[in-house]
Design an enzyme around this catalytic site. Structure first.
Site, PDB file in Angstrom:
ATOM      1  CE  LYS A  63      -4.046  -1.475   2.129  1.00 35.17           C
ATOM      2  NZ  LYS A  63      -5.230  -1.311   1.613  1.00 35.17           N
ATOM      3  CG  ASN A 108      -9.127  -6.127   2.709  1.00 40.07           C
ATOM      4  OD1 ASN A 108      -9.246  -4.854   2.772  1.00 40.07           O
ATOM      5  ND2 ASN A 108      -9.718  -7.028   1.379  1.00 40.07           N
ATOM      6  NE  ARG A 109     -14.169  -5.558  10.186  1.00 38.91           N
ATOM      7  CZ  ARG A 109     -14.288  -6.436  11.009  1.00 38.91           C
ATOM      8  NH1 ARG A 109     -14.428  -7.432  10.437  1.00 38.91           N
ATOM      9  NH2 ARG A 109     -13.961  -7.517  11.834  1.00 38.91           N
ATOM     10  CG  PHE A 112      -9.027   3.307   0.943  1.00 37.59           C
ATOM     11  CD1 PHE A 112      -8.397   2.109  -0.042  1.00 37.59           C
ATOM     12  CD2 PHE A 112      -9.186   4.226   0.479  1.00 37.59           C
ATOM     13  CE1 PHE A 112      -9.178   1.873  -0.861  1.00 37.59           C
ATOM     14  CE2 PHE A 112      -9.986   4.382  -0.777  1.00 37.59           C
ATOM     15  CZ  PHE A 112     -10.054   2.774  -1.487  1.00 37.59           C
ATOM     16  CB  SER A 171     -11.804   0.321  -1.723  1.00 38.08           C
ATOM     17  OG  SER A 171     -12.303   0.368  -0.178  1.00 38.08           O
ATOM     18  CG  ASN A 173     -12.815  -2.829   3.361  1.00 40.23           C
ATOM     19  OD1 ASN A 173     -13.916  -3.552   3.621  1.00 40.23           O
ATOM     20  ND2 ASN A 173     -12.260  -3.575   2.192  1.00 40.23           N
ATOM     21  CB  THR A 174     -14.114   4.326   2.016  1.00 40.39           C
ATOM     22  OG1 THR A 174     -12.300   3.623   1.689  1.00 40.39           O
ATOM     23  CG2 THR A 174     -13.881   6.053   1.843  1.00 40.39           C
ATOM     24  CE  LYS A 207      -8.710  -3.826  -7.979  1.00 44.50           C
ATOM     25  NZ  LYS A 207      -7.460  -4.282  -6.677  1.00 44.50           N
ATOM     26  CG  ASN A 236     -11.490  -3.463  -5.574  1.00 43.44           C
ATOM     27  OD1 ASN A 236     -11.020  -4.654  -4.124  1.00 43.44           O
ATOM     28  ND2 ASN A 236     -11.053  -2.547  -5.409  1.00 43.44           N
ATOM     29  N   GLY A 286      -8.869 -14.509  -7.716  1.00 48.26           N
ATOM     30  CA  GLY A 286      -8.827 -15.455  -7.977  1.00 48.26           C
ATOM     31  C   GLY A 286      -8.355 -16.233  -8.465  1.00 48.26           C
ATOM     32  CE1 TYR A 307      -2.223  -9.684  -0.264  1.00 52.34           C
ATOM     33  CE2 TYR A 307      -3.152  -7.779  -0.633  1.00 52.34           C
ATOM     34  CZ  TYR A 307      -2.715  -8.093   0.181  1.00 52.34           C
ATOM     35  OH  TYR A 307      -2.405  -8.181   1.449  1.00 52.34           O
TER      36      TYR A 307
HETATM   37  C1  FMN Z   1      -5.640  -7.483   2.399  1.00 60.50           C
HETATM   38  C2  FMN Z   1      -6.028  -6.610   1.192  1.00 60.50           C
HETATM   39  C3  FMN Z   1      -5.948  -5.484   0.489  1.00 60.50           C
HETATM   40  C4  FMN Z   1      -6.362  -4.665  -0.363  1.00 60.50           C
HETATM   41  N1  FMN Z   1      -6.221  -3.398  -0.528  1.00 60.50           N
HETATM   42  C5  FMN Z   1      -6.490  -2.822  -1.515  1.00 60.50           C
HETATM   43  C6  FMN Z   1      -6.335  -1.515  -2.211  1.00 60.50           C
HETATM   44  O1  FMN Z   1      -5.974  -0.618  -1.063  1.00 60.50           O
HETATM   45  N2  FMN Z   1      -6.644  -0.987  -3.536  1.00 60.50           N
HETATM   46  C7  FMN Z   1      -7.358  -1.949  -3.915  1.00 60.50           C
HETATM   47  O2  FMN Z   1      -7.942  -1.471  -5.323  1.00 60.50           O
HETATM   48  N3  FMN Z   1      -7.324  -3.037  -3.682  1.00 60.50           N
HETATM   49  C8  FMN Z   1      -7.182  -3.649  -2.866  1.00 60.50           C
HETATM   50  N4  FMN Z   1      -6.912  -5.325  -2.818  1.00 60.50           N
HETATM   51  C9  FMN Z   1      -8.066  -5.632  -3.653  1.00 60.50           C
HETATM   52  C10 FMN Z   1      -7.045  -6.587  -4.865  1.00 60.50           C
HETATM   53  O3  FMN Z   1      -6.388  -5.541  -5.264  1.00 60.50           O
HETATM   54  C11 FMN Z   1      -7.801  -7.638  -5.733  1.00 60.50           C
HETATM   55  O4  FMN Z   1      -8.594  -7.242  -6.977  1.00 60.50           O
HETATM   56  C12 FMN Z   1      -8.701  -8.565  -4.899  1.00 60.50           C
HETATM   57  O5  FMN Z   1      -7.551  -8.998  -2.991  1.00 60.50           O
HETATM   58  C13 FMN Z   1      -9.050  -9.670  -5.957  1.00 60.50           C
HETATM   59  O6  FMN Z   1      -7.464 -10.803  -6.602  1.00 60.50           O
HETATM   60  P1  FMN Z   1      -7.624 -11.833  -5.147  1.00 60.50           P
HETATM   61  O7  FMN Z   1      -8.102 -11.988  -5.047  1.00 60.50           O
HETATM   62  O8  FMN Z   1      -6.121 -12.306  -6.590  1.00 60.50           O
HETATM   63  O9  FMN Z   1      -6.442 -11.254  -4.409  1.00 60.50           O
HETATM   64  C14 FMN Z   1      -6.918  -5.941  -2.044  1.00 60.50           C
HETATM   65  C15 FMN Z   1      -6.755  -7.031  -1.083  1.00 60.50           C
HETATM   66  C16 FMN Z   1      -6.422  -7.755  -0.108  1.00 60.50           C
HETATM   67  C17 FMN Z   1      -6.497  -9.242   0.150  1.00 60.50           C
END
Ligand code: FMN
Length: 344
Positions: A63, A108-109, A112, A171, A173-174, A207, A236, A286, A307
């Site tokens: 981040k 996650n929550r 930001f 997101s 979470n905001t 996004k 997301n 995923g 991620y």
């Molecule tokens: C712990 C965590 C924090 C994340 N924080 C952000 C973020 O700050 N901004 C964002 O655009 N996506 C954020 N994401 C979303 C990821 O970029 C991604 O879109 C989402 O996890 C789906 O991909 P994945 O299944 O491969 O993890 C976050 C995901 C996780 C697990």
């Protein structure tokens, strides 16, 4: 060379956020190394940028832009840092990050949590002239009175150090942030962004969430095309809860990892049919194997990101998937990844 199976039990003995902080601290100690070479069949140009491999690190892991070069040297073809907001903010109360190991998922929550754009800028200026694609994902402060102004400020603040910028309106979470995806609000946001972006500035990506209603992808696509968005990142985390086994299933926040896959793939297909190829797509959600990355590319993604799978498999996953993609290209008679995009 597969160290992660040894490290994982240690990391999993810690709560998820402590493990994440420890991982970043350990990565900072990695000596500077050149990013690995990838087969020429994986090189492609998307939105005017050259990508050595189509497998990138999604936003949220780094981040505050603490370790983008380390992640490139571990085998990611590109790295998206952030989300960063104009001012630093603490994020939500802890605990706010949960591993759902039985489901290969995370909730996650975080909200930001970040040290603000000036701090990220100071770190990124150090790697500005090096090779490697480092994108910056920007958002709005929770207590901002004018969220659209925060995005415009982010474009101004971060353009000089970003190979691309991602407008994150997805997101969960905001509170209220995702309403910026509604047509009127999105148009206002994108026109504010186009006013401040410079002609020679970085491309702008958007996004989106995987939880959109009927017709919403079409509206988003119309606004994106009209306002010169250079790529759309789908998707997301989800606020929906497909069947889950883990005891953390009831936590609120965004769900990522294996259970998000069908939703993210469907959202990608919806955007592809709405777009008709006009803007490149980046598939995320995923993805944990070369087959899953391949499926996303065949469904229309020019690039992919991940991620959550890295939490379970370690950072070597990026290179494994990339080399798996190169094998599939060869097997199916494609000379380059760009030829396979949307071929499914
Ligand atoms: C712990 C965590 C924090 C994340 N924080 C952000 C973020 O700050 N901004 C964002 O655009 N996506 C954020 N994401 C979303 C990821 O970029 C991604 O879109 C989402 O996890 C789906 O991909 P994945 O299944 O491969 O993890 C976050 C995901 C996780 C697990």
């Amino acid at each position: 060379m597969h160290l992660y199976p040894l490290v994982r039990p240690l990391a999993f003995a810690l709560d998820a956020e402590t493990a994440h902080r420890a991982t970043i601290a350990a990565l900072k100690l990695l000596p500077a190394r050149r990013a690995p070479d990838f087969p020429a069949s994986l090189h492609s140009t998307v939105a005017g940028l050259e990508f050595p491999s189509p497998v990138g690190l999604a936003a949220g892991f780094d981040k505050d832009a603490e370790v983008p070069e380390q992640m490139l040297s571990l085998g990611f073809g590109f790295v998206e840092v952030g989300t960063v907001t104009p001012r630093p903010q603490a994020g939500n109360a802890k605990p706010r990050l949960f591993r759902l190991a039985e489901d290969k998922a995370v909730i996650n929550r975080m909200g930001f949590n970040n040290r603000g754009q000036p701090a990220a800028y100071a770190r990124l200026i150090e790697c500005r002239h090096r090779h490697g694609v480092i994108g910056v994902n920007i958002g709005a402060n929770k207590d901002s009175e004018d969220r659209i102004a925060d995005y415009a400020a982010g474009v101004r603040a971060m353009s000089a150090v970003a190979k691309y910028l991602t407008i994150n309106v997805s997101s969960p979470n905001t509170p209220g942030l995702r309403q910026l995806q509604d047509e009127g609000a999105l148009r206002a946001l994108l026109s504010a962004v186009s006013e401040v972006r410079e002609k020679k500035g970085p491309p702008i990506f958007l996004k989106v969430a995987p939880d959109l209603g009927e017709g919403e992808p079409d509206q988003i696509v119309r606004a994106a095309i009209q306002h010169g968005v250079d790529a759309i990142i789908v998707a997301n985390t989800t606020v929906s809860r497909p069947a889950l086994k883990s005891r953390h299933a009831g936590e609120s926040g965004g769900l990522s990892g294996a259970p998000l896959k069908p939703l993210a793939l469907k959202a990608l297909r919806d955007f592809r049919s709405a777009l008709g190829g006009e803007i490149p797509l980046i598939g995320v959600g995923g993805i944990s194997t070369a087959d899953e990355a391949w499926e996303r590319i065949r469904a229309g993604a020019s690039l992919v990101q991940l991620y959550t799978a890295m939490v379970y498999e370690g950072p070597g996953i990026a290179r494994r998937i990339a080399l798996g993609l190169a094998e599939r290209l060869k097997r199916e008679g494609f000379a380059n990844i760009a030829e396979a995009v949307g071929s499914g």
